[in-house]
Design a protein around this motif. Structure first.
Motif, PDB file in Angstrom:
ATOM      1  N   PRO A  27       0.829  -1.210   0.000  1.00  0.00           N
ATOM      2  CA  PRO A  27       0.000   0.000   0.000  1.00  0.00           C
ATOM      3  C   PRO A  27       0.862   1.257   0.000  1.00  0.00           C
ATOM      4  CG  PRO A  27       0.047  -0.987   2.171  1.00  0.00           C
ATOM      5  CD  PRO A  27       0.746  -1.956   1.263  1.00  0.00           C
ATOM      6  N   ASP A  28       0.272   2.348  -0.432  1.00  0.00           N
ATOM      7  CA  ASP A  28       0.988   3.622  -0.508  1.00  0.00           C
ATOM      8  C   ASP A  28       1.021   4.276   0.872  1.00  0.00           C
ATOM      9  OD1 ASP A  28       2.380   5.703  -1.716  1.00  0.00           O
ATOM     10  OD2 ASP A  28       0.540   6.819  -2.159  1.00  0.00           O
ATOM     11  N   ASP A  29       1.694   3.614   1.779  1.00  0.00           N
ATOM     12  CA  ASP A  29       1.840   4.058   3.166  1.00  0.00           C
ATOM     13  C   ASP A  29       3.233   4.667   3.305  1.00  0.00           C
ATOM     14  OD1 ASP A  29       2.356   4.306   5.859  1.00  0.00           O
ATOM     15  OD2 ASP A  29       1.842   2.236   6.373  1.00  0.00           O
ATOM     16  N   PRO A  30       3.355   5.974   3.567  1.00  0.00           N
ATOM     17  CA  PRO A  30       4.682   6.609   3.601  1.00  0.00           C
ATOM     18  C   PRO A  30       5.672   5.912   4.527  1.00  0.00           C
ATOM     19  CG  PRO A  30       2.968   8.278   3.628  1.00  0.00           C
ATOM     20  CD  PRO A  30       2.271   6.959   3.773  1.00  0.00           C
ATOM     21  N   ALA A  31       5.212   5.430   5.679  1.00  0.00           N
ATOM     22  CA  ALA A  31       6.137   4.763   6.598  1.00  0.00           C
ATOM     23  C   ALA A  31       6.659   3.461   5.991  1.00  0.00           C
ATOM     24  CB  ALA A  31       5.438   4.492   7.926  1.00  0.00           C
ATOM     25  N   LEU A  32       5.756   2.696   5.351  1.00  0.00           N
ATOM     26  CA  LEU A  32       6.189   1.453   4.712  1.00  0.00           C
ATOM     27  C   LEU A  32       7.124   1.750   3.546  1.00  0.00           C
ATOM     28  CD1 LEU A  32       6.119  -1.586   4.212  1.00  0.00           C
ATOM     29  CD2 LEU A  32       3.984  -1.252   2.920  1.00  0.00           C
ATOM     30  N   VAL A  33       6.800   2.756   2.760  1.00  0.00           N
ATOM     31  CA  VAL A  33       7.649   3.112   1.619  1.00  0.00           C
ATOM     32  C   VAL A  33       9.064   3.429   2.091  1.00  0.00           C
ATOM     33  CG1 VAL A  33       8.034   4.859  -0.172  1.00  0.00           C
ATOM     34  CG2 VAL A  33       5.760   3.865   0.131  1.00  0.00           C
TER      35      VAL A  33
ATOM     36  N   ARG B 216      10.538   2.304   4.829  1.00  0.00           N
ATOM     37  CA  ARG B 216      11.197   1.065   5.274  1.00  0.00           C
ATOM     38  C   ARG B 216      11.676   0.248   4.070  1.00  0.00           C
ATOM     39  NH1 ARG B 216       6.733   0.793   8.777  1.00  0.00           N
ATOM     40  NH2 ARG B 216       5.892  -1.085   7.758  1.00  0.00           N
ATOM     41  N   VAL B 217      10.856   0.213   3.025  1.00  0.00           N
ATOM     42  CA  VAL B 217      11.272  -0.497   1.805  1.00  0.00           C
ATOM     43  C   VAL B 217      12.485   0.193   1.189  1.00  0.00           C
ATOM     44  CG1 VAL B 217      10.597  -1.101  -0.549  1.00  0.00           C
ATOM     45  CG2 VAL B 217       8.998  -1.470   1.338  1.00  0.00           C
ATOM     46  N   ARG B 218      12.469   1.525   1.171  1.00  0.00           N
ATOM     47  CA  ARG B 218      13.613   2.258   0.620  1.00  0.00           C
ATOM     48  C   ARG B 218      14.902   1.890   1.370  1.00  0.00           C
ATOM     49  NH1 ARG B 218      14.555   6.877  -2.096  1.00  0.00           N
ATOM     50  NH2 ARG B 218      12.424   7.649  -1.976  1.00  0.00           N
ATOM     51  N   ALA B 219      14.839   1.829   2.685  1.00  0.00           N
ATOM     52  CA  ALA B 219      16.027   1.488   3.468  1.00  0.00           C
ATOM     53  C   ALA B 219      16.505   0.071   3.148  1.00  0.00           C
ATOM     54  CB  ALA B 219      15.724   1.627   4.957  1.00  0.00           C
ATOM     55  N   ALA B 220      15.559  -0.857   2.974  1.00  0.00           N
ATOM     56  CA  ALA B 220      15.936  -2.232   2.635  1.00  0.00           C
ATOM     57  C   ALA B 220      16.554  -2.301   1.243  1.00  0.00           C
ATOM     58  CB  ALA B 220      14.710  -3.142   2.721  1.00  0.00           C
ATOM     59  N   VAL B 221      16.017  -1.537   0.309  1.00  0.00           N
ATOM     60  CA  VAL B 221      16.573  -1.480  -1.047  1.00  0.00           C
ATOM     61  C   VAL B 221      17.987  -0.915  -1.009  1.00  0.00           C
ATOM     62  CG1 VAL B 221      16.385  -0.224  -3.234  1.00  0.00           C
ATOM     63  CG2 VAL B 221      14.387  -1.401  -2.290  1.00  0.00           C
ATOM     64  N   ARG B 222      18.176   0.163  -0.253  1.00  0.00           N
ATOM     65  CA  ARG B 222      19.505   0.786  -0.162  1.00  0.00           C
ATOM     66  C   ARG B 222      20.522  -0.211   0.395  1.00  0.00           C
ATOM     67  NH1 ARG B 222      18.563   4.668   3.476  1.00  0.00           N
ATOM     68  NH2 ARG B 222      17.698   6.027   1.849  1.00  0.00           N
ATOM     69  N   ALA B 223      20.144  -0.937   1.438  1.00  0.00           N
ATOM     70  CA  ALA B 223      21.065  -1.899   2.047  1.00  0.00           C
ATOM     71  C   ALA B 223      21.408  -3.026   1.076  1.00  0.00           C
ATOM     72  CB  ALA B 223      20.451  -2.466   3.323  1.00  0.00           C
ATOM     73  N   ALA B 224      20.413  -3.499   0.317  1.00  0.00           N
ATOM     74  CA  ALA B 224      20.667  -4.589  -0.630  1.00  0.00           C
ATOM     75  C   ALA B 224      21.578  -4.129  -1.765  1.00  0.00           C
ATOM     76  CB  ALA B 224      19.345  -5.110  -1.194  1.00  0.00           C
ATOM     77  N   LEU B 225      21.392  -2.911  -2.247  1.00  0.00           N
ATOM     78  CA  LEU B 225      22.250  -2.395  -3.317  1.00  0.00           C
ATOM     79  C   LEU B 225      23.671  -2.174  -2.815  1.00  0.00           C
ATOM     80  CD1 LEU B 225      19.811   0.152  -5.012  1.00  0.00           C
ATOM     81  CD2 LEU B 225      20.482  -2.101  -5.865  1.00  0.00           C
TER      82      LEU B 225
ATOM     83  N   THR C 185      17.059 -11.450  -2.343  1.00  0.00           N
ATOM     84  CA  THR C 185      15.626 -11.220  -2.213  1.00  0.00           C
ATOM     85  C   THR C 185      15.342 -10.418  -0.952  1.00  0.00           C
ATOM     86  OG1 THR C 185      15.126 -13.287  -3.364  1.00  0.00           O
ATOM     87  CG2 THR C 185      13.359 -12.303  -2.065  1.00  0.00           C
ATOM     88  N   ILE C 186      14.595  -9.331  -1.117  1.00  0.00           N
ATOM     89  CA  ILE C 186      14.102  -8.542   0.012  1.00  0.00           C
ATOM     90  C   ILE C 186      12.682  -9.022   0.299  1.00  0.00           C
ATOM     91  CG2 ILE C 186      13.591  -6.228   0.862  1.00  0.00           C
ATOM     92  CD1 ILE C 186      15.507  -5.172  -1.342  1.00  0.00           C
ATOM     93  N   ASP C 187      12.446  -9.521   1.488  1.00  0.00           N
ATOM     94  CA  ASP C 187      11.137 -10.076   1.861  1.00  0.00           C
ATOM     95  C   ASP C 187      10.192  -8.923   2.190  1.00  0.00           C
ATOM     96  OD1 ASP C 187       8.922 -11.227   3.111  1.00  0.00           O
ATOM     97  OD2 ASP C 187      10.110 -12.828   4.020  1.00  0.00           O
ATOM     98  N   LEU C 188       9.268  -8.636   1.279  1.00  0.00           N
ATOM     99  CA  LEU C 188       8.351  -7.517   1.490  1.00  0.00           C
ATOM    100  C   LEU C 188       7.449  -7.760   2.690  1.00  0.00           C
ATOM    101  CD1 LEU C 188       7.070  -4.840   0.698  1.00  0.00           C
ATOM    102  CD2 LEU C 188       5.694  -6.061  -1.001  1.00  0.00           C
ATOM    103  N   ALA C 189       7.024  -9.009   2.906  1.00  0.00           N
ATOM    104  CA  ALA C 189       6.155  -9.295   4.051  1.00  0.00           C
ATOM    105  C   ALA C 189       6.870  -8.985   5.360  1.00  0.00           C
ATOM    106  CB  ALA C 189       5.703 -10.751   4.016  1.00  0.00           C
ATOM    107  N   ALA C 190       8.163  -9.322   5.430  1.00  0.00           N
ATOM    108  CA  ALA C 190       8.917  -9.038   6.655  1.00  0.00           C
ATOM    109  C   ALA C 190       9.092  -7.541   6.855  1.00  0.00           C
ATOM    110  CB  ALA C 190      10.274  -9.730   6.590  1.00  0.00           C
ATOM    111  N   VAL C 191       9.341  -6.809   5.778  1.00  0.00           N
ATOM    112  CA  VAL C 191       9.479  -5.354   5.896  1.00  0.00           C
ATOM    113  C   VAL C 191       8.144  -4.726   6.284  1.00  0.00           C
ATOM    114  CG1 VAL C 191      10.053  -3.230   4.648  1.00  0.00           C
ATOM    115  CG2 VAL C 191      11.355  -5.319   4.209  1.00  0.00           C
ATOM    116  N   ARG C 192       7.071  -5.262   5.708  1.00  0.00           N
ATOM    117  CA  ARG C 192       5.729  -4.723   5.982  1.00  0.00           C
ATOM    118  C   ARG C 192       5.317  -5.010   7.417  1.00  0.00           C
ATOM    119  NH1 ARG C 192       2.947  -7.346   1.938  1.00  0.00           N
ATOM    120  NH2 ARG C 192       2.486  -8.997   3.430  1.00  0.00           N
ATOM    121  N   GLY C 193       5.585  -6.239   7.884  1.00  0.00           N
ATOM    122  CA  GLY C 193       5.305  -6.584   9.272  1.00  0.00           C
ATOM    123  C   GLY C 193       3.901  -7.054   9.543  1.00  0.00           C
TER     124      GLY C 193
END
Length: 662
Positions: free
Chosen positions: A281-287, A289-298, A441-449
């Protein structure tokens, strides 16, 4: 009336300058120059050097017709064939000129040195592809001999000598290699910004057995090439290092890999569209958290070169983070920009417009050559475009990684509960890992919580409905072929030509069997359609081999090349009619058919050139079966625009048109 000096090429895009100065527009300046073929020489050399070998070759040949016997233009004909990937025709064109220059006056002469060095380069290219160890040693020694002869004629001998040093080492002559390397180091004085001089000095130091100063020169060269975004030179440098590493010189190239960074592909879930499960969902807090996970993976992947798309959600976050880390980002869009926005970015919803704005901001930071289209045509309800786009993205990454010699890696944002829908994130990962390629793989369910809900409350399943195509729109591979210089063939040779031409086509079609979905021929032209790039490439390489075996027949009817066939390949969505009333069978049409037809005229005779979409599909579906060497960006005729082209040939050790390993 402009003079040759007025029309001479200068700094800037050579294709634009050539179009303005074209010999058809200013024939007197080109064909009646009292100082000789200055414009032919200058433009042909510049076109070949800038990655337009077919156009440079054609211009050099036109110049030879206007100024018969001009040695520099004859050299450029041979060089155009070599850079275009037709070694056989390069040897054929070079042979008489080489004999003339060797029999001419002794002493220093740049052109004589270039002609002789080209013979060394052709043997070096054969060495790279030769699987037999004894034959490789003989080719290395022969290449070194020619480079040494070139050095004896060269006003500046560093280029032929450093190549002679490397080839002597590969031939097993360490003492001879060291002698040449020391001579290079005594002569070369690299300036800080001259990365090829640093690369030359580094190669000589490595051959001479001094890895520490070699590493310093290579570090400078690699850094300068990265800063200049000259990835072609970088790939050539790494290729030379790999040649030496294979001979036990230079050790592990891990430092190059670390300095260069990784080639990555990325994919992930979109921001939830109307009516979809609440996965992202377009939830700023989730977005965030996903950004931080993407940055770490890159960061963990050391991403330096990246390929992906730009859908709202994960793709945009990947792209923003890649640009922030200074990566070279290549974006592939699956269809016309407005349709893509409405299907995959903001879905035409005002509340999601900020995702379209962010995607537009990314595109605004990219050069034109960093934005690619699987197709520029409308979506028309063709969901297969998204799976096709994934193939293009993955294949482009595999091709780029192969140029550097390091394995590419995927980074995927994935909800473990997501289905494997074609074109989706799970399908992307499964297709990538099926070939044994690594994936983070970044687990979206784990990031979402929390578990995904059934659907967003208050959102309907409706939304933008695209117009549907009224005919099937499959992804097909198209092949166009013709015979270079056919229009200049004398009439009395026509019966012999058409008999041989038709027999060879019929034999190739019989071998292809049902893989050739349709075929048609007219004059010296031929068109065929295949299910995919692999079948088309098998047919193309097999057909070229048949024509090459008939070299005596083509020369008997007046063709200048041993193999005059030109083949263009492209893959894309087409409209298909199974019961065409004129052809009494299958027919295909659409812009991608036209694109395939535009490739063949800019192809070097004796070669098959493919679009990047075709080369990408070969990299994904037939790894190791074909070599797809980047030729350059050619301006296609009839308003076809610029297109990166790749020469397709059987991989070393394979028989053209045969099964892998055959």
């Amino acid at each position: 009336m402009p003079t040759p000096d007025d029309l001479a090429p200068g700094p800037g895009p050579v294709l634009d300058q050539f179009a303005a100065a074209h010999p058809d527009r200013h024939p007197a300046a080109w064909d009646a120059d009292p100082h000789g073929p200055r414009l032919y020489r200058a433009f042909a050399a510049r076109l070949i050097a800038r990655g337009h070998p077919a156009q440079g070759l054609s211009l050099a040949r036109r110049g030879v017709a206007a100024y018969p016997g001009d040695a520099e233009l004859r050299y450029l004909v041979a060089l155009g064939f070599a850079r275009g990937g037709n070694a056989g025709s390069a040897e054929h064109a070079l042979g008489p000129l080489l004999r003339e220059r060797l029999a001419g006056p002794t002493g220093l002469d740049r052109l004589t040195a270039d002609v002789i060095a080209l013979r060394g380069r052709l043997l070096k290219d054969r060495f790279r592809r030769e699987p037999d160890a004894a034959a490789r040693a003989a080719l290395a020694a022969g290449s070194a001999d020619w480079y040494e002869t070139a050095a004896a004629h060269a006003p500046d001998a560093t280029y032929p000598l450093v190549n002679a040093a490397t080839m002597r080492l590969l031939a097993g002559d360490a003492a001879g290699a060291r002698r040449h390397a020391d001579a290079v180091l005594a002569a070369v004085r690299p300036a800080a910004d001259d990365y090829w001089a640093h690369a030359t000095a580094g190669e000589a130091e490595l051959v001479a057995g001094r890895p520490e100063p070699a590493a310093s020169h290579f570090e400078t060269a690699v850094g300068r090439m990265l800063a200049a975004e000259d990835y072609g030179s970088l790939a050539a440098l790494i290729g030379n290092l790999r040649l030496l590493a294979a001979a036990g010189v230079g050790g592990d190239l891990a430092w190059v890999h670390a300095r260069l960074g990784n080639v990555v592909v990325y994919s992930g879930h979109r921001i939830d569209p109307p009516g979809a499960p609440a996965r992202f969902p377009d939830d700023p807090a989730l977005v965030e958290r996903v950004r931080a996970a993407v940055r770490a993976a890159l960061d963990a992947a050391n991403a330096r070169f990246a390929f992906g798309s730009l859908a709202g959600g994960a793709d945009v976050l990947f792209a923003e983070e890649l640009l922030a880390r200074g990566a070279d980002l290549q974006v592939v869009l699956p269809c016309a920009a407005d349709d893509f926005r409405r299907t995959s970015v903001d879905y035409g919803r005002p509340e999601l417009r900020h995702w379209a704005d962010r995607a537009a901001a990314v595109l605004g930071r990219l050069r034109p050559d960093q934005v690619h289209h699987a197709t520029e045509e409308p979506y028309l309800g063709s969901d297969q475009l998204f799976a096709y786009t994934n193939e293009v993205i993955q294949g482009m990454a595999v091709v780029r990684a192969a140029q550097f010699g390091f394995p590419p890696e995927a980074v995927v944002l994935l909800d473990p509960a997501a289905p494997a829908a074609p074109g989706g994130a799970r399908h992307f990962r499964e297709q990538w890992t099926a070939a044994g390629r690594p994936c983070r793989t970044i687990d979206l369910a784990a990031v979402r919580g929390y578990a995904a809900a059934a659907a967003h409350p208050g959102w309907s399943a409706g939304g933008w409905e695209p117009p549907a195509a009224t005919l099937p729109r499959p992804i097909r591979a198209m092949l166009f072929a013709d015979v270079a210089a056919f229009s200049r063939m004398r009439e009395e040779f026509a019966p012999a030509f058409f008999t041989r031409f038709s027999d060879l086509l019929a034999g190739a079609l019989a071998t292809a069997g049902p893989a050739a979905l349709m075929a048609n021929t007219w004059g010296d032209g031929f068109f065929a359609v295949f299910p995919g790039a692999v079948e088309a490439a098998e047919f193309a390489t097999g057909l070229l081999a048949r024509f090459e075996a008939a070299a005596a027949d083509w020369q008997a009817v007046g063709f200048p090349d041993p193999n005059p066939l030109r083949v263009g390949l492209h893959v894309g969505p087409v409209f298909e009619r199974a019961d065409d009333p004129v052809l009494k069978g299958r027919n295909v049409f659409g812009r991608h058919v036209n694109r395939a037809a535009r490739i063949e005229p800019v192809t070097t005779p004796g070669c098959a050139y493919a679009s990047e979409q075709c080369a990408a599909q070969l990299a994904v579906h037939a790894p190791g079966r074909f070599d797809c060497d980047f030729v350059g960006v050619e301006q296609l005729p009839k308003g076809g625009g610029p297109l990166p082209l790749f020469r397709v040939a059987p991989a070393a050790g394979r028989v053209a048109g045969g099964p892998a390993g055959g």
